[in-house]
Scaffold this motif. Structure first.
Motif, PDB file in Angstrom:
ATOM      1  N   LEU A  41       0.950  -1.249   0.017  1.00  0.00           N
ATOM      2  CA  LEU A  41       0.167  -0.101   0.111  1.00  0.00           C
ATOM      3  C   LEU A  41       0.936   1.351   0.006  1.00  0.00           C
ATOM      4  O   LEU A  41       0.515   2.255  -0.834  1.00  0.00           O
ATOM      5  N   ASP A  42       1.764   1.220   0.903  1.00  0.00           N
ATOM      6  CA  ASP A  42       2.693   2.506   0.968  1.00  0.00           C
ATOM      7  C   ASP A  42       3.510   2.786  -0.213  1.00  0.00           C
ATOM      8  O   ASP A  42       3.616   3.950  -0.909  1.00  0.00           O
ATOM      9  N   HIS A  43       3.956   1.584  -0.945  1.00  0.00           N
ATOM     10  CA  HIS A  43       4.651   1.538  -2.160  1.00  0.00           C
ATOM     11  C   HIS A  43       3.808   2.243  -3.406  1.00  0.00           C
ATOM     12  O   HIS A  43       4.112   2.938  -4.232  1.00  0.00           O
ATOM     13  N   HIS A  44       2.604   1.677  -3.650  1.00  0.00           N
ATOM     14  CA  HIS A  44       1.757   1.865  -4.590  1.00  0.00           C
ATOM     15  C   HIS A  44       0.859   3.179  -4.653  1.00  0.00           C
ATOM     16  O   HIS A  44       0.583   3.851  -5.458  1.00  0.00           O
ATOM     17  N   PHE A  45       0.609   3.373  -3.036  1.00  0.00           N
ATOM     18  CA  PHE A  45      -0.316   4.516  -2.937  1.00  0.00           C
ATOM     19  C   PHE A  45       0.152   5.383  -1.774  1.00  0.00           C
ATOM     20  O   PHE A  45      -0.427   5.489  -0.843  1.00  0.00           O
ATOM     21  N   PRO A  46       1.340   5.978  -1.965  1.00  0.00           N
ATOM     22  CA  PRO A  46       1.995   6.674  -0.819  1.00  0.00           C
ATOM     23  C   PRO A  46       1.398   7.924  -0.420  1.00  0.00           C
ATOM     24  O   PRO A  46       1.195   8.287   0.838  1.00  0.00           O
ATOM     25  N   ASP A  47       0.496   8.496  -1.109  1.00  0.00           N
ATOM     26  CA  ASP A  47      -0.239   9.691  -0.748  1.00  0.00           C
ATOM     27  C   ASP A  47      -1.658   9.648  -0.675  1.00  0.00           C
ATOM     28  O   ASP A  47      -2.448  10.500  -0.267  1.00  0.00           O
ATOM     29  N   LYS A  48      -2.347   8.323  -0.570  1.00  0.00           N
ATOM     30  CA  LYS A  48      -3.556   8.141  -0.416  1.00  0.00           C
ATOM     31  C   LYS A  48      -3.967   8.351   1.059  1.00  0.00           C
ATOM     32  O   LYS A  48      -3.407   7.803   2.073  1.00  0.00           O
ATOM     33  N   SER A  49      -5.079   8.847   1.380  1.00  0.00           N
ATOM     34  CA  SER A  49      -5.702   8.861   2.615  1.00  0.00           C
ATOM     35  C   SER A  49      -7.105   8.037   2.840  1.00  0.00           C
ATOM     36  O   SER A  49      -8.039   8.443   2.319  1.00  0.00           O
ATOM     37  N   TRP A  50      -6.702   6.649   3.223  1.00  0.00           N
ATOM     38  CA  TRP A  50      -7.883   5.658   2.911  1.00  0.00           C
ATOM     39  C   TRP A  50      -8.946   5.794   4.050  1.00  0.00           C
ATOM     40  O   TRP A  50      -8.580   6.053   5.210  1.00  0.00           O
ATOM     41  N   GLN A  51      -9.911   5.446   3.817  1.00  0.00           N
ATOM     42  CA  GLN A  51     -11.018   5.025   4.831  1.00  0.00           C
ATOM     43  C   GLN A  51     -11.082   3.517   5.047  1.00  0.00           C
ATOM     44  O   GLN A  51     -11.387   3.048   4.022  1.00  0.00           O
ATOM     45  N   PHE A  52     -11.087   3.167   6.117  1.00  0.00           N
ATOM     46  CA  PHE A  52     -10.971   1.769   6.397  1.00  0.00           C
ATOM     47  C   PHE A  52     -12.126   1.078   7.082  1.00  0.00           C
ATOM     48  O   PHE A  52     -12.488   1.415   8.014  1.00  0.00           O
ATOM     49  N   TYR A  53     -12.535  -0.138   6.284  1.00  0.00           N
ATOM     50  CA  TYR A  53     -13.830  -0.732   7.001  1.00  0.00           C
ATOM     51  C   TYR A  53     -13.655  -2.350   7.007  1.00  0.00           C
ATOM     52  O   TYR A  53     -12.876  -2.748   6.254  1.00  0.00           O
ATOM     53  N   THR A  60     -11.114 -11.131   9.707  1.00  0.00           N
ATOM     54  CA  THR A  60     -10.682  -9.620   9.004  1.00  0.00           C
ATOM     55  C   THR A  60     -10.508  -8.498  10.022  1.00  0.00           C
ATOM     56  O   THR A  60      -9.601  -7.818   9.816  1.00  0.00           O
ATOM     57  N   ARG A  61     -11.050  -8.591  11.218  1.00  0.00           N
ATOM     58  CA  ARG A  61     -10.681  -7.545  12.214  1.00  0.00           C
ATOM     59  C   ARG A  61      -9.193  -7.404  12.439  1.00  0.00           C
ATOM     60  O   ARG A  61      -8.490  -6.313  12.527  1.00  0.00           O
ATOM     61  N   ARG A  62      -8.531  -8.578  12.608  1.00  0.00           N
ATOM     62  CA  ARG A  62      -7.173  -8.204  13.031  1.00  0.00           C
ATOM     63  C   ARG A  62      -6.514  -7.979  12.014  1.00  0.00           C
ATOM     64  O   ARG A  62      -5.367  -7.034  12.236  1.00  0.00           O
ATOM     65  N   LEU A  63      -6.555  -8.573  10.730  1.00  0.00           N
ATOM     66  CA  LEU A  63      -5.883  -7.894   9.681  1.00  0.00           C
ATOM     67  C   LEU A  63      -6.193  -6.359   9.213  1.00  0.00           C
ATOM     68  O   LEU A  63      -5.192  -5.340   9.288  1.00  0.00           O
ATOM     69  N   ALA A  64      -7.456  -5.911   9.452  1.00  0.00           N
ATOM     70  CA  ALA A  64      -7.726  -4.662   9.115  1.00  0.00           C
ATOM     71  C   ALA A  64      -7.275  -3.558  10.325  1.00  0.00           C
ATOM     72  O   ALA A  64      -6.709  -2.633   9.895  1.00  0.00           O
ATOM     73  N   GLN A  65      -7.110  -3.892  11.671  1.00  0.00           N
ATOM     74  CA  GLN A  65      -6.566  -3.227  12.537  1.00  0.00           C
ATOM     75  C   GLN A  65      -5.106  -3.024  12.518  1.00  0.00           C
ATOM     76  O   GLN A  65      -4.525  -2.130  12.802  1.00  0.00           O
ATOM     77  N   ALA A  66      -4.552  -4.354  12.167  1.00  0.00           N
ATOM     78  CA  ALA A  66      -3.017  -4.136  12.106  1.00  0.00           C
ATOM     79  C   ALA A  66      -2.570  -3.144  10.758  1.00  0.00           C
ATOM     80  O   ALA A  66      -1.509  -2.422  10.648  1.00  0.00           O
ATOM     81  N   LEU A  67      -3.469  -2.792   9.752  1.00  0.00           N
ATOM     82  CA  LEU A  67      -3.246  -1.877   8.582  1.00  0.00           C
ATOM     83  C   LEU A  67      -3.616  -0.607   8.997  1.00  0.00           C
ATOM     84  O   LEU A  67      -3.081   0.556   8.458  1.00  0.00           O
ATOM     85  N   ASN A  68      -4.752  -0.638   9.729  1.00  0.00           N
ATOM     86  CA  ASN A  68      -5.179   0.889  10.093  1.00  0.00           C
ATOM     87  C   ASN A  68      -5.944   0.795  11.358  1.00  0.00           C
ATOM     88  O   ASN A  68      -7.094   0.207  11.320  1.00  0.00           O
ATOM     89  N   SER A  69      -5.266   1.256  12.502  1.00  0.00           N
ATOM     90  CA  SER A  69      -6.192   0.919  13.776  1.00  0.00           C
ATOM     91  C   SER A  69      -7.225   1.985  13.886  1.00  0.00           C
ATOM     92  O   SER A  69      -8.101   1.618  14.685  1.00  0.00           O
ATOM     93  N   ASP A  70      -7.653   2.558  12.923  1.00  0.00           N
ATOM     94  CA  ASP A  70      -8.959   3.486  12.880  1.00  0.00           C
ATOM     95  C   ASP A  70      -9.947   2.632  12.166  1.00  0.00           C
ATOM     96  O   ASP A  70     -11.133   3.274  11.913  1.00  0.00           O
ATOM     97  N   SER A  71      -9.798   1.549  11.645  1.00  0.00           N
ATOM     98  CA  SER A  71     -10.643   0.750  10.742  1.00  0.00           C
ATOM     99  C   SER A  71     -11.971   0.557  11.663  1.00  0.00           C
ATOM    100  O   SER A  71     -11.858   0.149  12.607  1.00  0.00           O
ATOM    101  N   SER A  72     -13.055   0.709  11.034  1.00  0.00           N
ATOM    102  CA  SER A  72     -14.417   0.509  11.630  1.00  0.00           C
ATOM    103  C   SER A  72     -14.892  -0.757  11.211  1.00  0.00           C
ATOM    104  O   SER A  72     -14.917  -1.173  10.012  1.00  0.00           O
TER     105      SER A  72
END
Length: 193
Positions: A41-53, A60-72
């Motif tokens: 993600l950092d390599h391909h989209f360094p400037d993206k501001s993603w919303q995570f769900y 799924t929860r464990r992976l999502a929170q490892a990628l972004n702690s604000d994932s809903s």
């Protein structure tokens, strides 16, 4: 809008288990997958501001929170409910029941859970607000959800969604417009070195 659909890591279950909405554990190596996805993600989209769900199930929860702690967590992103088939080996499910399901994949649910049509309705009822918000989004979810969402967004018949086969910890990438979707990558795991 950029949409990434990330499938959960491999579950730590018996081979051939129908687990659907059962909250099964994931393999110990899942953190390596999470780190590789972060790097990708950092390599391909360094400037993206993603919303995570993510689906609230732990795989799924464990992976999502490892990628972004604000994932809903979003209930609409849970896997299809396989009802009476949950926690059974596919090989133990009577062939006549599976044949009944295959005769009408879209509307039938001989397992007394959700049909694909019901799954799609649940997912799209929630996803429409995401589409309207038009923000770059990552969904960490399940194979069934990815399949029906792709069918809907790409204007394919729902009964053909089984042709999509995203692998564990894979990334599916789409560009979404007001009335179109462009599929750029399907279930790719090329982030693995």
């Amino acid at each position: 809008m950029k949409l990434l659909l990330i499938r959960h890591p491999a579950p730590n279950v018996a081979k051939g288990l129908c687990y659907g909405q059962t909250d099964v554990p994931i393999v110990d190596a899942w953190q390596q997958d999470a780190e590789a996805i972060k790097v990708w993600l950092d390599h391909h989209f360094p400037d993206k501001s993603w919303q995570f769900y993510h689906s609230p199930l732990q795989r799924t929860r464990r992976l999502a929170q490892a990628l972004n702690s604000d994932s809903s967590a979003v209930d609409a992103l849970r896997e299809v409910d396989f009802g009476l088939w949950e926690n059974r080996l596919w090989s133990d499910i009577p062939k006549v029941e599976i044949d009944d399901w295959l005769d009408d994949l879209v509307a039938s649910a001989p397992y007394q859970g959700e049909s694909l049509a019901e799954l799609l309705k649940r997912v799209m009822a929630w996803f429409e607000q995401i589409r309207q918000a038009d923000q770059d989004t990552v969904l960490v979810t399940h194979s069934g959800v990815i399949k029906v969402l792709l069918a809907a967004l790409c204007h394919m018949p729902l009964e053909q969604c089984f042709r999509f086969n995203p692998s564990y910890s894979s990334i599916t990438e789409l560009d979404i417009g007001p009335d179109f979707a462009m599929l750029n990558r399907l279930g790719a795991g090329d982030w693995v070195k």
